[in-house]
Design a protein around this motif. Structure first.
Motif, PDB file in Angstrom:
ATOM      1  N   GLY A  57       0.783  -1.235   0.000  1.00 40.85           N
ATOM      2  CA  GLY A  57       0.000   0.000   0.000  1.00 40.85           C
ATOM      3  C   GLY A  57       0.813   1.283   0.000  1.00 40.85           C
ATOM      4  N   ILE A  58       2.120   1.207  -0.220  1.00 38.99           N
ATOM      5  CA  ILE A  58       2.933   2.428  -0.289  1.00 38.99           C
ATOM      6  C   ILE A  58       2.832   2.997  -1.703  1.00 38.99           C
ATOM      7  N   ILE A  59       2.292   4.202  -1.817  1.00 39.96           N
ATOM      8  CA  ILE A  59       2.131   4.852  -3.120  1.00 39.96           C
ATOM      9  C   ILE A  59       3.157   5.979  -3.227  1.00 39.96           C
ATOM     10  N   LEU A  60       3.947   5.933  -4.273  1.00 38.07           N
ATOM     11  CA  LEU A  60       4.977   6.956  -4.508  1.00 38.07           C
ATOM     12  C   LEU A  60       4.568   7.840  -5.672  1.00 38.07           C
ATOM     13  N   ASP A  61       4.733   9.158  -5.496  1.00 40.41           N
ATOM     14  CA  ASP A  61       4.596  10.112  -6.600  1.00 40.41           C
ATOM     15  C   ASP A  61       5.989  10.651  -6.870  1.00 40.41           C
ATOM     16  N   ASP A 108       4.925  10.956   5.526  1.00 40.94           N
ATOM     17  CA  ASP A 108       5.207  11.258   4.118  1.00 40.94           C
ATOM     18  C   ASP A 108       6.633  10.903   3.734  1.00 40.94           C
ATOM     19  N   ARG A 109       7.229   9.946   4.433  1.00 41.30           N
ATOM     20  CA  ARG A 109       8.614   9.558   4.149  1.00 41.30           C
ATOM     21  C   ARG A 109       8.700   8.056   3.902  1.00 41.30           C
ATOM     22  N   LEU A 110       9.668   7.673   3.096  1.00 41.24           N
ATOM     23  CA  LEU A 110       9.922   6.273   2.766  1.00 41.24           C
ATOM     24  C   LEU A 110      11.380   5.965   3.036  1.00 41.24           C
ATOM     25  N   VAL A 168      24.341   7.399  -8.162  1.00 43.89           N
ATOM     26  CA  VAL A 168      23.349   7.130  -7.122  1.00 43.89           C
ATOM     27  C   VAL A 168      23.172   8.344  -6.220  1.00 43.89           C
ATOM     28  N   PHE A 169      24.282   8.928  -5.788  1.00 39.60           N
ATOM     29  CA  PHE A 169      24.209  10.107  -4.916  1.00 39.60           C
ATOM     30  C   PHE A 169      23.476  11.251  -5.605  1.00 39.60           C
ATOM     31  N   ASN A 170      23.809  11.510  -6.873  1.00 41.27           N
ATOM     32  CA  ASN A 170      23.167  12.596  -7.619  1.00 41.27           C
ATOM     33  C   ASN A 170      21.663  12.373  -7.725  1.00 41.27           C
ATOM     34  N   LEU A 171      21.278  11.153  -8.096  1.00 40.25           N
ATOM     35  CA  LEU A 171      19.859  10.874  -8.302  1.00 40.25           C
ATOM     36  C   LEU A 171      19.078  10.984  -6.998  1.00 40.25           C
ATOM     37  N   VAL A 172      19.643  10.470  -5.912  1.00 37.64           N
ATOM     38  CA  VAL A 172      18.939  10.537  -4.631  1.00 37.64           C
ATOM     39  C   VAL A 172      18.825  11.978  -4.152  1.00 37.64           C
ATOM     40  N   ALA A 173      19.927  12.735  -4.251  1.00 39.69           N
ATOM     41  CA  ALA A 173      19.946  14.097  -3.702  1.00 39.69           C
ATOM     42  C   ALA A 173      19.158  15.083  -4.539  1.00 39.69           C
ATOM     43  N   SER A 174      19.141  14.907  -5.862  1.00 31.54           N
ATOM     44  CA  SER A 174      18.488  15.903  -6.715  1.00 31.54           C
ATOM     45  C   SER A 174      17.145  15.423  -7.223  1.00 31.54           C
ATOM     46  N   THR A 175      17.146  14.397  -8.047  1.00 29.56           N
ATOM     47  CA  THR A 175      15.906  13.958  -8.683  1.00 29.56           C
ATOM     48  C   THR A 175      14.895  13.436  -7.667  1.00 29.56           C
ATOM     49  N   LEU A 176      15.351  12.589  -6.756  1.00 28.99           N
ATOM     50  CA  LEU A 176      14.441  11.986  -5.776  1.00 28.99           C
ATOM     51  C   LEU A 176      14.295  12.828  -4.522  1.00 28.99           C
ATOM     52  N   GLN A 177      15.125  13.881  -4.370  1.00 31.21           N
ATOM     53  CA  GLN A 177      15.043  14.843  -3.269  1.00 31.21           C
ATOM     54  C   GLN A 177      15.131  14.170  -1.903  1.00 31.21           C
ATOM     55  N   GLY A 178      16.033  13.194  -1.810  1.00 26.68           N
ATOM     56  CA  GLY A 178      16.186  12.465  -0.559  1.00 26.68           C
ATOM     57  C   GLY A 178      17.600  12.509  -0.034  1.00 26.68           C
ATOM     58  N   GLN A 179      17.908  11.558   0.847  1.00 23.65           N
ATOM     59  CA  GLN A 179      19.238  11.445   1.446  1.00 23.65           C
ATOM     60  C   GLN A 179      19.659   9.981   1.401  1.00 23.65           C
ATOM     61  N   ILE A 180      20.970   9.779   1.339  1.00 21.13           N
ATOM     62  CA  ILE A 180      21.495   8.415   1.357  1.00 21.13           C
ATOM     63  C   ILE A 180      22.574   8.338   2.414  1.00 21.13           C
ATOM     64  N   LEU A 196       7.551  10.692  -0.056  1.00 22.18           N
ATOM     65  CA  LEU A 196       6.603   9.919  -0.854  1.00 22.18           C
ATOM     66  C   LEU A 196       6.148  10.680  -2.084  1.00 22.18           C
ATOM     67  N   SER A 197       6.249  12.018  -2.026  1.00 21.42           N
ATOM     68  CA  SER A 197       5.886  12.853  -3.175  1.00 21.42           C
ATOM     69  C   SER A 197       6.951  13.911  -3.342  1.00 21.42           C
ATOM     70  N   VAL A 198       7.614  13.935  -4.502  1.00 22.61           N
ATOM     71  CA  VAL A 198       8.671  14.914  -4.738  1.00 22.61           C
ATOM     72  C   VAL A 198       8.054  16.250  -5.096  1.00 22.61           C
ATOM     73  N   ASP A 199       8.816  17.325  -4.850  1.00 20.44           N
ATOM     74  CA  ASP A 199       8.363  18.656  -5.225  1.00 20.44           C
ATOM     75  C   ASP A 199       8.365  18.799  -6.732  1.00 20.44           C
ATOM     76  N   GLU A 200       7.637  19.805  -7.203  1.00 20.13           N
ATOM     77  CA  GLU A 200       7.530  20.037  -8.653  1.00 20.13           C
ATOM     78  C   GLU A 200       8.799  20.715  -9.131  1.00 20.13           C
ATOM     79  N   VAL A 201       9.754  19.917  -9.594  1.00 16.35           N
ATOM     80  CA  VAL A 201      11.029  20.434 -10.088  1.00 16.35           C
ATOM     81  C   VAL A 201      11.265  19.862 -11.461  1.00 16.35           C
TER      82      VAL A 201
END
Length: 508
Positions: free
Chosen positions: A352-356, A396-398, A438-450, A468-473
């Motif tokens: 039931g985890i829905i990602l946007d 709102d975090r995964l 991996v670092f670039n994609l997590v930090a920028s595109t996915l707006q997360g941390q690793i 769970l939902s990234v900002d509109e970038v």
């Protein structure tokens, strides 16, 4: 002469730089200069009061001269600078603005009775105004000094001084004023030229840096794309190897079924078909069709899973998707490679985890980490367990954890694993870009941390925290590398103690 001026810092060898500097120097802060020119015209006319004190009989004539100069030269010269077409002649306009009143001033002193006994003070005021309030270069100021001093000397030769030695005193004072003004203007111009050179050097260096950065980003984008294709290539090889089994079984089954069918056909044609042969043939054909359907279905499922993963990884599209099913499809494409290497893969994911978010970027991250563990975490043919866990860490975090029980990462490499082109297997074809991407994609595109944890010899664990939902970038493949602004490891936390969650790979 030009070489001498260049050595003195009063001229640029490059004609383009010289023209650019002259234009900037003469037109910089033009409104202030025009205000000073209007003030100069007013002061020039106001000195008619001084003329009246010196010689009341002739001051009306000198007032007329002063007004004529202001109305015919000073104010029109000021107004001319308002038109862009006239600004290319700004230096000549300034020079005429200075020379005409300076020369007329000598005629005024000649008309006044005791004028030349007090001429030095008036001339020094003009020199002071010209050298401080107008943007004249040293060459223009030298022309002003030469012309006005020559006119002063000629007019003074016709004057009669009341006191002896005034001619020498006047010329000495004016000469000193000229010398000081020439030095001041020359020093100001040298400083302005040095500042101009510095600004131009900085501008050119900035342009070169921007060009180099653009080329670097373009090259990095190509490398990122190449790394993506390399990862897909590994998936293709694994899926192709895995799909060979059901396809081969289906081919064998269809061949056997064809033989049974021919056997029944010959029995029917000969008229010697027995009930037992018919029953046995139908049983074999039924079993063959079942095996054929089962193996072809398995092959189709593998192809469909791979197609979805390939589309995701080749696209930066943002969409909404259910994580559990998506993760199962992704790991099924990695399954053949994992099993071929003798490893075991365990997947745990909450339902039931829905990602946007961007499934392509996330697929690239998980694929790179998993493949990195397989390649680097288990040398010398060792086998192990690769764990992938995903669960909510807040409303709102995964959190996704990818861990292995491989050899781990040496402590001296922990701070470098996310650096571009860092690898310990360059001699075996590694580029060192996998974890950097991996670092670039997590930090920028996915707006997360690793975060990374490894105790060297006891496995490695990567923990990814995502919204769970990234900002509109705006995100594009070419733009992914631009997010690599690793002034520090900010979102990368390296520790020597393993996490409570399952262990992960020995990656580089």
């Amino acid at each position: 002469m030009r070489k001498l001026l260049s050595r003195l810092g009063l001229r640029f060898e490059d004609p383009v730089d010289e023209r650019t500097f002259v234009t900037r120097f003469t037109l910089d802060d033009l409104p202030r200069t025009q205000a000073a020119m209007i003030l100069g015209a007013c002061v020039y006319c106001a000195f008619a009061v001084w003329d009246w004190i010196l010689d009341p009989a002739h001051w009306t004539e000198t007032l007329f001269l002063r007004l004529a100069v202001a109305l015919a030269v000073l104010l029109p010269a000021t107004a001319a600078l308002r038109w862009p077409a006239a600004r290319r002649w700004a230096e000549q306009i300034y020079l005429s603005y200075c020379v005409v009143p300076g020369c007329v001033l000598s005629l005024i002193y000649l008309r006044l009775g005791p004028g030349f006994d007090h001429a030095a003070a008036g001339m020094i005021v003009v020199i002071l105004f010209v050298s401080t309030l107008l943007p004249l270069r040293l060459s223009s100021l030298a022309a002003f000094c030469g012309l006005t001093w020559l006119c002063f000397a000629v007019c003074e030769s016709f004057a009669v001084h009341e006191r002896a030695g005034m001619r020498f005193v006047n010329n000495f004072e004016i000469g000193m004023a000229y010398a000081l003004s020439l030095y001041a203007v020359g020093a100001r111009e040298v400083r302005a030229r040095r500042q101009f050179q510095t600004e131009e050097a900085l501008r050119r260096e900035k342009e070169r840096s921007e060009t180099a950065l653009s080329e670097l980003r373009e090259a990095q984008a190509h490398l990122v794309q190449a790394e993506k294709l390399a990862a897909l290539g590994q998936l293709v090889a694994g899926v192709a190897h895995e799909i060979n089994t059901p396809i081969g079984l289906a081919l064998t089954t269809s061949t056997a079924a064809e033989g049974d069918l021919r056997h029944l056909q010959r029995a029917v044609e000969s008229g010697q078909l027995r009930r037992s042969d018919l029953t046995h043939g139908f049983a074999r054909l039924s079993e063959g069709m079942r095996l054929l359907f089962s193996n072809l279905t398995r092959a189709a499922d593998l192809v469909n899973s791979f197609k979805q993963v390939a589309v995701d990884q080749a696209s930066a599209e943002r969409r909404t998707f259910e994580l559990h099913g998506w993760l199962e499809e992704l790991m099924s494409t990695l399954g053949p490679l994992v099993r071929r290497k003798g490893h075991t893969m365990r997947i745990r994911c909450e339902d039931g985890i829905i990602l946007d978010s961007h499934p392509g970027a996330l697929a690239q991250v998980i694929s790179n980490l998993a493949l990195n563990a397989i390649v680097h975490g288990y040398p010398d043919g060792r086998s192990g367990v690769l764990d992938v866990a995903a669960y909510r860490s807040g409303e709102d975090r995964l959190r996704i954890i990818i861990a292995d029980d491989g050899i781990g990462i040496p402590s001296e490499h922990l701070s470098k694993v996310f650096d571009p082109f860092f690898t310990t297997r360059r001699d075996k074809g590694s580029t060192g870009l996998g974890l950097h991407i991996v670092f670039n994609l997590v930090a920028s595109t996915l707006q997360g941390q690793i975060t990374l944890s490894s105790n060297g010899g006891g496995g490695t664990c990567f923990t990814i925290d995502l919204p769970l939902s990234v900002d509109e970038v705006e995100v594009s493949e070419a733009a992914e590398p631009q997010a690599t602004k690793r002034v520090n490891l900010g979102s990368v936390v390296v520790s020597s103690a393993p996490l409570v969650e399952p262990n992960a790979n020995g990656s580089e």
